[in-house]
Design a protein around this motif. Structure first.
Motif, short mmCIF file in Angstrom:
data_model
loop_
_atom_site.label_atom_id
_atom_site.label_comp_id
_atom_site.label_asym_id
_atom_site.label_seq_id
_atom_site.Cartn_x
_atom_site.Cartn_y
_atom_site.Cartn_z
N VAL A 58 0.84 -1.19 0.00
CA VAL A 58 0.00 0.00 0.00
C VAL A 58 0.88 1.25 0.00
O VAL A 58 1.92 1.27 0.66
CB VAL A 58 -0.88 0.04 1.27
CG1 VAL A 58 -1.88 1.19 1.21
CG2 VAL A 58 -1.60 -1.28 1.50
N VAL A 59 0.46 2.25 -0.76
CA VAL A 59 1.10 3.56 -0.66
C VAL A 59 0.04 4.55 -0.20
O VAL A 59 -1.01 4.70 -0.82
CB VAL A 59 1.68 4.03 -2.01
CG1 VAL A 59 2.17 5.47 -1.92
CG2 VAL A 59 2.83 3.12 -2.43
N GLY A 60 0.30 5.20 0.95
CA GLY A 60 -0.64 6.19 1.48
C GLY A 60 -0.06 7.58 1.33
O GLY A 60 1.05 7.87 1.79
N LEU A 61 -0.80 8.45 0.63
CA LEU A 61 -0.29 9.80 0.37
C LEU A 61 -1.08 10.81 1.20
O LEU A 61 -2.30 10.73 1.30
CB LEU A 61 -0.46 10.12 -1.11
CG LEU A 61 0.26 9.16 -2.06
CD1 LEU A 61 -0.20 9.39 -3.50
CD2 LEU A 61 1.77 9.32 -1.94
N SER A 62 -0.36 11.77 1.77
CA SER A 62 -1.02 12.78 2.59
C SER A 62 -0.70 14.16 2.05
O SER A 62 0.46 14.51 1.86
CB SER A 62 -0.52 12.65 4.04
OG SER A 62 -1.04 13.69 4.82
N SER A 63 -1.73 14.94 1.80
CA SER A 63 -1.51 16.30 1.29
C SER A 63 -2.51 17.28 1.87
O SER A 63 -3.72 17.06 1.81
CB SER A 63 -1.60 16.29 -0.24
OG SER A 63 -1.73 17.62 -0.71
N LEU A 64 -2.00 18.36 2.44
CA LEU A 64 -2.89 19.39 3.00
C LEU A 64 -2.67 20.74 2.34
O LEU A 64 -3.19 21.75 2.79
CB LEU A 64 -2.67 19.52 4.51
CG LEU A 64 -3.25 18.41 5.41
CD1 LEU A 64 -2.37 17.19 5.42
CD2 LEU A 64 -3.48 18.91 6.83
N SER A 65 -1.89 20.75 1.27
CA SER A 65 -1.56 22.05 0.70
C SER A 65 -2.12 22.27 -0.69
O SER A 65 -1.70 23.16 -1.41
CB SER A 65 -0.05 22.24 0.72
OG SER A 65 0.55 21.32 -0.16
N GLY A 66 -3.04 21.40 -1.10
CA GLY A 66 -3.72 21.64 -2.36
C GLY A 66 -2.99 21.15 -3.60
O GLY A 66 -3.31 21.55 -4.71
N VAL A 67 -2.00 20.26 -3.43
CA VAL A 67 -1.24 19.81 -4.60
C VAL A 67 -1.60 18.37 -5.00
O VAL A 67 -0.96 17.78 -5.87
CB VAL A 67 0.28 19.89 -4.34
CG1 VAL A 67 0.70 21.35 -4.21
CG2 VAL A 67 0.66 19.12 -3.09
N HIS A 68 -2.66 17.86 -4.37
CA HIS A 68 -3.02 16.45 -4.59
C HIS A 68 -3.32 16.12 -6.05
O HIS A 68 -2.99 15.05 -6.52
CB HIS A 68 -4.22 16.08 -3.72
CG HIS A 68 -5.31 17.10 -3.78
ND1 HIS A 68 -5.34 18.18 -2.91
CD2 HIS A 68 -6.37 17.25 -4.61
CE1 HIS A 68 -6.40 18.93 -3.21
NE2 HIS A 68 -7.03 18.39 -4.24
N ASN A 69 -3.95 17.05 -6.78
CA ASN A 69 -4.35 16.73 -8.16
C ASN A 69 -3.15 16.51 -9.07
O ASN A 69 -3.26 15.86 -10.11
CB ASN A 69 -5.24 17.83 -8.75
CG ASN A 69 -6.66 17.68 -8.25
OD1 ASN A 69 -7.05 16.61 -7.75
ND2 ASN A 69 -7.44 18.75 -8.36
N TYR A 70 -2.02 17.05 -8.71
CA TYR A 70 -0.82 16.74 -9.49
C TYR A 70 -0.12 15.49 -8.94
O TYR A 70 0.14 14.54 -9.66
CB TYR A 70 0.16 17.92 -9.49
CG TYR A 70 1.51 17.50 -10.03
CD1 TYR A 70 1.67 17.19 -11.38
CD2 TYR A 70 2.61 17.36 -9.17
CE1 TYR A 70 2.88 16.75 -11.88
CE2 TYR A 70 3.83 16.92 -9.67
CZ TYR A 70 3.97 16.62 -11.02
OH TYR A 70 5.16 16.18 -11.51
N PHE A 71 0.16 15.51 -7.62
CA PHE A 71 1.03 14.47 -7.07
C PHE A 71 0.41 13.07 -7.02
O PHE A 71 1.07 12.08 -7.33
CB PHE A 71 1.51 14.86 -5.68
CG PHE A 71 2.63 15.86 -5.71
CD1 PHE A 71 3.90 15.49 -6.14
CD2 PHE A 71 2.43 17.17 -5.34
CE1 PHE A 71 4.95 16.39 -6.18
CE2 PHE A 71 3.47 18.10 -5.37
CZ PHE A 71 4.73 17.70 -5.80
N PHE A 72 -0.85 12.99 -6.63
CA PHE A 72 -1.44 11.65 -6.46
C PHE A 72 -1.48 10.87 -7.78
O PHE A 72 -0.98 9.74 -7.85
CB PHE A 72 -2.83 11.75 -5.80
CG PHE A 72 -2.82 12.18 -4.34
CD1 PHE A 72 -1.70 12.70 -3.74
CD2 PHE A 72 -3.98 12.04 -3.57
CE1 PHE A 72 -1.70 13.09 -2.40
CE2 PHE A 72 -3.99 12.43 -2.23
CZ PHE A 72 -2.85 12.95 -1.65
#
Ligand code: B12
Ligand SMILES: Nc1nc2c(ncn2[C@@H]2O[C@H](COP(=O)(O)OP(=O)(O)OP(=O)(O)O)[C@@H](O)[C@H]2O)c(=O)[nH]1
Ligand SMILES: [Mg+2]
Lengths: 132, 325
Positions: A58-72
């Motif tokens: 499993v890879v769990g990604l955490s983002s709170l700065s609004g960059v999820h749409n690129y990084f995930f």
């Protein structure tokens, strides 16, 4: 020896909010998983290399700065490029519900925002992680 | 089609390595035939152990050592061990955080391992994982043990050069470590030399070494290296010390001797483990072990003659169990 779920918890990009990621890392460990926390400021390449070397389920990604749409989606794409198609990718943090659909279409299996009961996250992972 | 893992590993596939290591950790049967194929390709890598108390800077030192090795064109494998919780069986594996700089370098392979209840400072499968990375072609393999107290010294059975990391400010370190860890150092590292007490610690370690010279007469006097790992200070000297120790082992013939001892121990241990597993599984199968335990508890029999009885029975029936091998 019983097999353990191996999970990478990663913070992509320059986002410095690590409380949620660290909390979850601890919760996953207490649920019997083997958790590799990669620390802050990870590029998608770093996260995927870690997943490959650690044979992560499993890879769990955490983002709170609004960059999820690129990084995930980028992480999903790089995993696919390496043929790691059966790795479960989940995410969390501050992510507007409007983005859930896009993220799930791009291969992130589930998104968990603030206030999700942690057992819900744990159960989702336990029932969706691959066998090896 | 069945995948040929050994072939893939020898051809350089990190994913094949990763999966084999998982199987070794799980004691999955699929691992061992692959290991048989890989074994002839092992014995080439140089193995460095990094041990010391929790938080002493082992991972940070490893990170900086990798940097030097890579500059010298050497390829590196890292096995970083952290403890499993005895209560939940889970583990937080945090060593990798300090080695982020190398995560996308294809010549560096880093693997975190949980101890899964194994004592001694490493995981049960660590010695197998070292062989995998050796066959994979890594020039140097670094093993970072869990943060150790006194007697978790299994690393000597695996490493060619063992570095013991000490830090100032832990009280009378030497006193508290006299039992085990202080006896296994080929190289001492006094890390966090930016902190108060580093000079004092340095003196204490040197005094200890001074004594050891009179007691041990081993031909090798462990050097003491002061480092500030976070700031990359003292790392080149530490690397030189490791290289010197390697040269000493090679030139004196001790390396061969050391590996002979390690192979001896390991062979015995493997036989022991497998015999134990076979007999335990056989005894547990039909609840016989539980019944025997009850009888022993009630003093209807004693464990000593029970052991002999079981062994002699087992020896009589061995042809039956041969197939299991
Ligand atoms: C604490 C906090 C900080 C702390 C961070 C401390 C730290 N080391 O983490 C400090 C003060 C440093 C900080 C700084 C900033 N912050 Co701030 N911060 C917050 C705050 C108040 C709480 C975050 C938190 O820790 N929550 C508690 C944890 C446990 O919750 P969580 O991370 O959301 O995790 C839960 C779920 O999301 C989910 N989850 C999270 N990750 C993952 C991963 C996986 C795999 C899964 C399955 C689930 C999952 O599970 C968790 C448990 O339910 C939020 C507001 C808010 N209400 O969220 C703003 C907030 C995140 N910050 C914000 C901003 C803008 C900043 C700053 C950029 C600017 C500023 N004004 O100071 C800086 C940037 C820092 C940086 N380098 O990135 C914004 C982000 C806006 C956006 N996304 O567009 C927020 C939303 C505030 C707001 N409403 O404006 N912040
Ligand atoms: N002041 C100072 N801090 C250091 C030094 N080396 C490492 N540290 C810090 O000490 C902390 C622990 O470092 P690690 O490298 O994780 O230590 P470790 O021995 O691997 O820890 P465990 O694996 O948890 O036992 C980190 O916060 C490092 O930044 C140093 O030379 N000086
Ligand atoms: Mg460490």
């Amino acid at each position: 020896m019983a097999k353990k779920i191996k999970i990478i918890v990663a913070k992509p990009g320059l986002d410095g909010h690590d409380r949620g990621a660290k909390l979850l890392a601890r919760i996953f460990a207490e649920e019997g998983m083997e958790v590799v926390y990669t620390g802050l400021r990870q590029t998608p390449e770093m996260i995927v290399a870690a997943a490959e070397q650690e044979d992560a389920d499993v890879v769990g990604l955490s983002s709170l700065s609004g960059v999820h749409n690129y990084f995930f989606p980028r992480v999903v794409e790089l995993l696919k490029d390496k043929g790691l198609n059966d790795v479960l990718v989940v995410g969390g943090g501050i992510i507007p519900v409007e983005d859930y659909d896009f993220l799930q279409k791009s291969g992130v299996k589930a998104i968990f925002g603030p206030g999700t009961p942690t057992m819900e996250i744990v159960n989702f992972i336990k029932s969706n992680a691959r066998a090896r | 089609m069945k995948r040929d893992y050994a072939k893939e590993i020898l051809a350089g596939s990190p994913q094949a390595v990763a999966r084999l290591i998982s199987w070794l950790e799980d004691e999955d049967e699929r691992a061992y035939s692959i290991m048989e194929e890989l074994y002839p390709h092992t014995g080439r890598a140089y193995v460095i152990g990094i041990t010391g108390s929790p938080g002493a800077g082992k991972s940070t030192l490893t990170d900086k050592l990798i940097r030097i090795m890579r500059k010298g064109g050497l390829t590196v494998g890292v096995v970083a061990v952290d403890p499993s919780s005895p209560f939940t069986g889970g583990a937080l594996l945090g060593d990798r955080i300090r080695m982020s700089d190398h995560s996308t370098d294809p010549e560096v392979y880093i693997r975190s391992m949980a101890t899964r209840g194994f004592l001694g400072g490493m995981a049960k499968a660590t010695c197998d994982v070292v062989k995998v990375l050796d066959a994979f072609g890594k020039d140097i393999i670094i093993i970072e043990t869990v943060g150790v107290g006194q007697d978790e010294v299994d690393i000597v059975g695996l490493a060619d050069t063992t570095c013991v990391v000490l830090v100032p400010g832990l009280g009378d370190v030497i006193q508290s470590m006299k039992a085990g860890v202080m006896e296994i150092a080929d190289v001492y590292v006094v890390n966090k030399a930016d902190r108060d007490g580093a000079d004092q610690l340095n003196m204490e370690v040197n005094a200890r070494i001074e004594q050891d010279i009179h007691i041990k007469m081993s031909g090798w006097v462990p050097p003491v290296n002061k480092t500030i790992a976070v700031d990359n200070v003292g790392m080149q000297d530490l690397w030189e010390s490791i290289l010197k120790h390697r040269a000493f082992l090679e030139e004196s013939g001790r390396l061969v001797e050391k590996r002979r001892k390690q192979t001896y121990q390991e062979t015995l241990r493997m036989i022991h483990n497998e015999l134990f597993r076979l007999i335990r599984d056989q005894l547990s199968e039909d609840g016989r072990l539980d019944r025997l335990v009850e009888e022993i508890l009630e003093r209807k029999r004693d464990p000593y003659s029970t052991m002999r009885e079981i062994l002699s029975e087992w020896l009589d029936s061995t042809p039956k169990y041969k197939e299991a091998l």
